[in-house]
Design a protein around this motif. Structure first.
Motif, mmCIF file in Angstrom:
data_model
loop_
_atom_site.group_PDB
_atom_site.id
_atom_site.type_symbol
_atom_site.label_atom_id
_atom_site.label_comp_id
_atom_site.label_asym_id
_atom_site.label_seq_id
_atom_site.Cartn_x
_atom_site.Cartn_y
_atom_site.Cartn_z
ATOM 1 N N LEU A 141 25.595 -68.601 -63.421
ATOM 2 C CA LEU A 141 24.124 -69.137 -64.513
ATOM 3 C C LEU A 141 24.347 -70.410 -64.687
ATOM 4 N N GLY A 142 24.356 -71.122 -64.685
ATOM 5 C CA GLY A 142 24.406 -73.100 -65.161
ATOM 6 C C GLY A 142 23.191 -73.349 -63.919
ATOM 7 N N GLN A 143 24.368 -73.069 -62.397
ATOM 8 C CA GLN A 143 22.859 -73.678 -60.994
ATOM 9 C C GLN A 143 21.669 -72.487 -61.128
ATOM 10 N N MET A 144 22.014 -71.581 -61.344
ATOM 11 C CA MET A 144 20.442 -70.733 -61.522
ATOM 12 C C MET A 144 19.314 -71.284 -62.565
ATOM 13 N N LEU A 145 20.067 -71.286 -63.861
ATOM 14 C CA LEU A 145 19.077 -72.070 -64.965
ATOM 15 C C LEU A 145 18.673 -73.664 -64.165
ATOM 16 N N LEU A 146 19.227 -74.201 -63.720
ATOM 17 C CA LEU A 146 19.129 -75.223 -62.984
ATOM 18 C C LEU A 146 18.589 -75.260 -61.727
ATOM 19 N N ALA A 147 18.157 -74.266 -60.766
ATOM 20 C CA ALA A 147 17.415 -74.090 -60.152
ATOM 21 C C ALA A 147 15.706 -73.628 -60.716
ATOM 22 N N ARG A 148 15.982 -73.409 -61.323
ATOM 23 C CA ARG A 148 14.559 -72.050 -62.102
ATOM 24 C C ARG A 148 14.071 -73.859 -62.644
ATOM 25 N N HIS A 149 14.822 -74.565 -63.526
ATOM 26 C CA HIS A 149 14.319 -75.669 -63.987
ATOM 27 C C HIS A 149 13.749 -76.477 -63.014
ATOM 28 N N MET A 150 14.240 -77.178 -61.138
ATOM 29 C CA MET A 150 13.872 -77.766 -59.549
ATOM 30 C C MET A 150 12.736 -76.253 -59.464
ATOM 31 N N GLY A 151 11.956 -76.298 -60.355
ATOM 32 C CA GLY A 151 10.992 -74.898 -59.630
ATOM 33 C C GLY A 151 11.171 -74.349 -58.380
ATOM 34 N N LYS A 152 13.206 -74.013 -57.614
ATOM 35 C CA LYS A 152 12.493 -73.268 -56.518
ATOM 36 C C LYS A 152 12.893 -72.086 -57.136
ATOM 37 N N GLN A 153 12.564 -70.977 -55.254
ATOM 38 C CA GLN A 153 11.481 -69.750 -55.709
ATOM 39 C C GLN A 153 13.467 -69.452 -54.666
ATOM 40 N N ARG A 154 14.238 -69.818 -54.183
ATOM 41 C CA ARG A 154 14.860 -69.348 -53.386
ATOM 42 C C ARG A 154 16.339 -69.513 -53.691
ATOM 43 N N ILE A 155 17.367 -68.558 -53.311
ATOM 44 C CA ILE A 155 18.999 -69.063 -54.091
ATOM 45 C C ILE A 155 19.528 -68.697 -52.202
ATOM 46 N N ILE A 156 20.271 -69.392 -51.821
ATOM 47 C CA ILE A 156 21.258 -69.420 -50.795
ATOM 48 C C ILE A 156 22.548 -69.367 -51.540
ATOM 49 N N ALA A 157 23.614 -69.202 -50.975
ATOM 50 C CA ALA A 157 24.902 -69.258 -51.637
ATOM 51 C C ALA A 157 26.042 -68.881 -50.361
ATOM 52 N N GLU A 158 27.360 -69.452 -49.842
ATOM 53 C CA GLU A 158 28.473 -69.047 -49.050
ATOM 54 C C GLU A 158 28.884 -67.997 -50.155
ATOM 55 N N THR A 159 29.480 -66.974 -49.312
ATOM 56 C CA THR A 159 30.817 -66.233 -50.028
ATOM 57 C C THR A 159 32.414 -65.831 -48.872
ATOM 58 N N GLY A 160 33.463 -65.644 -49.922
ATOM 59 C CA GLY A 160 34.483 -65.895 -49.161
ATOM 60 C C GLY A 160 34.302 -64.387 -49.211
ATOM 61 N N ALA A 161 35.076 -63.987 -50.652
ATOM 62 C CA ALA A 161 36.368 -62.145 -51.084
ATOM 63 C C ALA A 161 34.723 -61.636 -51.857
ATOM 64 N N GLY A 162 33.609 -62.507 -51.716
ATOM 65 C CA GLY A 162 32.658 -61.696 -51.987
ATOM 66 C C GLY A 162 31.674 -62.184 -53.517
ATOM 67 N N MET A 163 32.841 -62.497 -53.613
ATOM 68 C CA MET A 163 32.776 -62.039 -55.314
ATOM 69 C C MET A 163 31.725 -63.688 -55.981
ATOM 70 N N HIS A 164 32.122 -64.980 -55.084
ATOM 71 C CA HIS A 164 30.451 -65.490 -55.228
ATOM 72 C C HIS A 164 29.791 -64.991 -55.005
ATOM 73 N N GLY A 165 29.605 -63.777 -54.178
ATOM 74 C CA GLY A 165 28.653 -63.450 -53.072
ATOM 75 C C GLY A 165 27.750 -62.258 -54.537
ATOM 76 N N VAL A 166 28.288 -61.820 -55.138
ATOM 77 C CA VAL A 166 27.574 -61.225 -55.996
ATOM 78 C C VAL A 166 27.207 -61.378 -57.500
#
Lengths: 272, 410
Positions: free
Chosen positions: B102-127
């Motif tokens: 949530l925190g990083q998403m608000l930062l991404a929106r503030h920076m005007g980004k349109q696309r999010i990428i992430a890595e995930t292991g167990a899948g919890m961060h991906g979800v």
């Protein structure tokens, strides 16, 4: 007798005198196996390589595209390690004392060996410079200063994302030559756009006298010729490791690499 | 080795270093991006509107604050320390990961980004990332190792349902580190449009700091909750560690309280002596990977070696640089728990408390099971129950079947 001119400076002087761009070739040490790789390395100068970049294979090559990732993997699977890479340089130097050789790779294997020990061995083997992809100017002092004491240049990189504020920091204290990464992304991914690259090259040229080599996304003799029209050197890597990937056998791969190098060198010679 | 001169309040330094760990060891293409991210984060993090929006989402979307639960039957069974569980497992998406996303998403929106990428292991961060991307209407690509896709399939389906594209990564060992390599390649390619939401307290500066900051709400709440219930600070805090984000979030608000013991629990996999583990501090040496200097599992030649853990979320050959620093300064204690011990703890918590913990969190519980009986009942222990174990049912069932087969054969 005065100490001899640094091999990298000497080579760029010769290129300038001949009014042509240099060809810098990248291969991954130990790809596809030690013996073939050493054969290729020894054949590169005669095929037209002016400067050699020899990759130190790493398990996690984050800045590389599929071609060089697979080259690293092939080499590691064949048993390549840092000591063998340095041994390969030593073997190369037995026959060639003029062609500059730069080791390229990631910081961790150097860090693991220990910077002091690595530099001692690299300098002793006849290495002239280092390109360490994940060691930006903010952190490179720990390698750059002791490397200088051994006469090794830690080559700086500039990219399309390097803005005007940041460029002076990169150019300051840059030894040997500057490596201009001509596209964002990973090695071998996108084709370089010669017009855009030339504009960027001129922007940097205005600020530094050092020779500027251009690499990333240069695959064909035609692309190399166009870049060589203005750049001091052209770097080709993935197009060479592709030859080894697609070869039916190691010997065929070796011939394919050297043939590709000859074609690139011929194209560059006609550029100006 | 000596105690580093750097004081707690001044970390990380201008280069993002915690002692000699951390930093930003990235290719030049990414360097200006990390500098920009640092500047943008510094500009918004304390602004009233940013904090208010984050707080409202944490309350209404995530379900904060999470309860501090007195584990009465576990405490009775162990006959020692008084044990509390911090219930991050009850938060939206089932783990602490959403706090950071949530925190990083608000930062991404503030920076005007349109696309999010992430890595995930167990899948919890991906979800969690796919969830916030859906909530904010952003395109989302998740990189996941092919081995992890096999063992955490329900999470792959959740991410896809939430509208994310899940890209399998088969290079290397097909686990978390390879997914992270691939996400960094994507980031270096799509520099203008893309924001990379790193899921743990690792990566180039400022990630270890900003992930820690967004996860610190865990420790801040624990502090208030324990003071409220017990009238004093806890004596020990326990959390599992892969990269170390849930542990850092719990520990950080207590760093200046020397009487609070901080205990990080790494994954010992098949056992430290076998070499098949994921305990970077216990079994690794310092090196440089994924943008930071930290302890790494690696060969003599400096090649990164595979981590091993029954829990996909701990299966990472590195650890956040601030943990490496807390380890070297002695402020944190770091121990390791084997697969067998974690599975036993998993079952214990199911039976005694009616809570199915994530296999990751089960490592922290396993260490508590060892430690609590040696302590008096006046000792207040808080375990971070960082996630719930629904995702792990297949793994546990298979593990128990294999174990009983092996025992039968022996």
């Amino acid at each position: 007798m005065a100490s001899p001119r640094h091999r990298i400076a000497q080579r760029f002087d010769e290129l300038q005198a001949a009014d042509r761009a240099g060809l810098i070739t990248f291969i991954s040490a130990g790809d596809p196996d030690y013996d073939t790789s050493l054969d290729i390395l020894r054949g590169l100068p005669a095929a037209g390589a002016d400067i050699i970049e020899l990759g130190m294979p790493f398990s996690d090559p984050m800045a590389d595209g599929p071609s060089i990732q697979q080259a690293s993997r092939r080499a590691l699977n064949a048993g390549q390690d840092m000591h063998k890479t340095l041994a390969m340089v030593r073997a190369f130097r037995e026959q060639d004392s003029e062609t500059p050789l730069v080791l390229m790779g990631y910081y961790n294997p150097i860090h693991r060996m220990g910077v002091a020990r690595f530099l001692e061995l690299a300098s002793d083997a006849g290495v002239d410079g280092l390109i360490v992809v994940d060691l930006p100017p903010e952190h490179d002092e720990e390698l750059r200063h002791p490397a200088q004491a051994h006469g090794l240049h830690v080559i700086r990189l500039a990219t399309p994302t390097t803005d005007e504020r940041r460029l002076p920091r990169i150019l300051q204290d840059a030894p040997g030559f500057l490596y201009y990464v001509s596209s964002t992304g990973v090695t071998g991914a996108t084709d370089a756009m010669p017009e855009q690259v030339e504009a960027q090259w001129r922007r940097i040229r205005r600020q530094i006298d050092l020779p500027i080599g251009v690499g990333f996304g240069i695959r064909t003799p035609d692309q190399a010729r166009r870049i060589a029209g203005f750049a001091d050197a052209v770097v080709v890597g993935s197009a060479l490791t592709d030859c080894l990937q697609h070869a039916e056998c190691a010997v065929e791969g070796k011939h394919a690499v050297l043939e590709r190098v000859r074609a690139l060198a011929d194209a560059i010679a006609e550029a100006r | 080795m000596g105690f580093p001169a750097q004081r707690l309040e001044s970390v990380p330094d201008a280069n993002g270093c915690f002692g000699h760990f951390g930093g930003r060891f990235v290719a030049e293409t990414l360097m200006p991006l990390t500098l920009d991210l640092e500047a943008q984060y510094a500009a918004v993090k304390d602004s009233a509107s940013f904090r208010a929006e984050l707080a409202a989402l944490q309350r209404d979307f995530v379900g904060r604050r999470s309860p501090l639960y007195f584990a009465a039957r576990l405490t009775d069974r162990l006959k020692g320390a008084t044990i509390y569980l911090k219930r991050e497992d009850l938060m939206h998406t089932g783990a602490h990961k959403i706090n950071n996303c949530l925190g990083q998403m608000l930062l991404a929106r503030h920076m005007g980004k349109q696309r999010i990428i992430a890595e995930t292991g167990a899948g919890m961060h991906g979800v969690a990332t796919a969830t916030v991307a859906a909530r904010f209407g952003m395109d989302c690509t998740i990189y996941m190792g092919s081995a992890d896709i096999d063992r955490q399939h329900p999470n792959v389906e959740r991410m896809q349902l939430l509208g994310a594209e899940v890209v399998p990564v088969s290079h290397g060992t097909g686990t978390l580190k390879d997914a992270m390599n691939e996400a960094m390649r994507d980031w270096a390619t799509n520099v203008a449009s893309t924001f990379y939401i790193i899921g743990t307290v690792a990566g180039p500066h400022p990630y270890p700091t900003l992930v820690r900051d967004f996860q610190s709400i865990i420790g801040q709440e624990v502090r208030e909750q324990v003071l409220d219930r017990e009238g004093r600070l806890p004596d020990s805090l326990l959390a599992c560690i892969g990269g170390g984000s849930n542990a850092m979030g719990l520990f950080h608000p207590f760093l200046q309280d020397p009487d609070v013991r901080l205990i990080g629990v790494e994954a010992a996999g098949h056992g430290m002596a076998t070499g098949r583990h994921a305990a970077s501090l216990q079994g690794g040496v310092p090196g440089v990977l994924h943008g930071n200097r930290t302890y790494l599992l690696q060969s003599e030649d400096g090649q990164i070696v595979d981590a091993h853990s029954v829990s996909a979320g701990l299966d990472y050959p590195g650890i956040g640089p601030e943990h490496a620093w807390l380890h070297e300064t002695g402020r944190g204690d770091y121990v390791a728990i084997t697969d067998d011990e974690a599975i036993d703890a998993f079952r214990t918590l199911c039976h005694l408390e009616g809570i199915i913990p994530a296999l990751e969190s089960s490592h922290a519980i396993a260490h508590a099971i060892k430690l609590a009986p040696t302590l008096p009942s006046s000792h207040i222990m808080v375990i971070n129950l960082s996630g719930r174990g629904d995702k792990d049912m297949t793994t546990v069932t298979r593990y128990l079947a294999d174990t009983s087969t092996n025992r039968g054969a022996a």
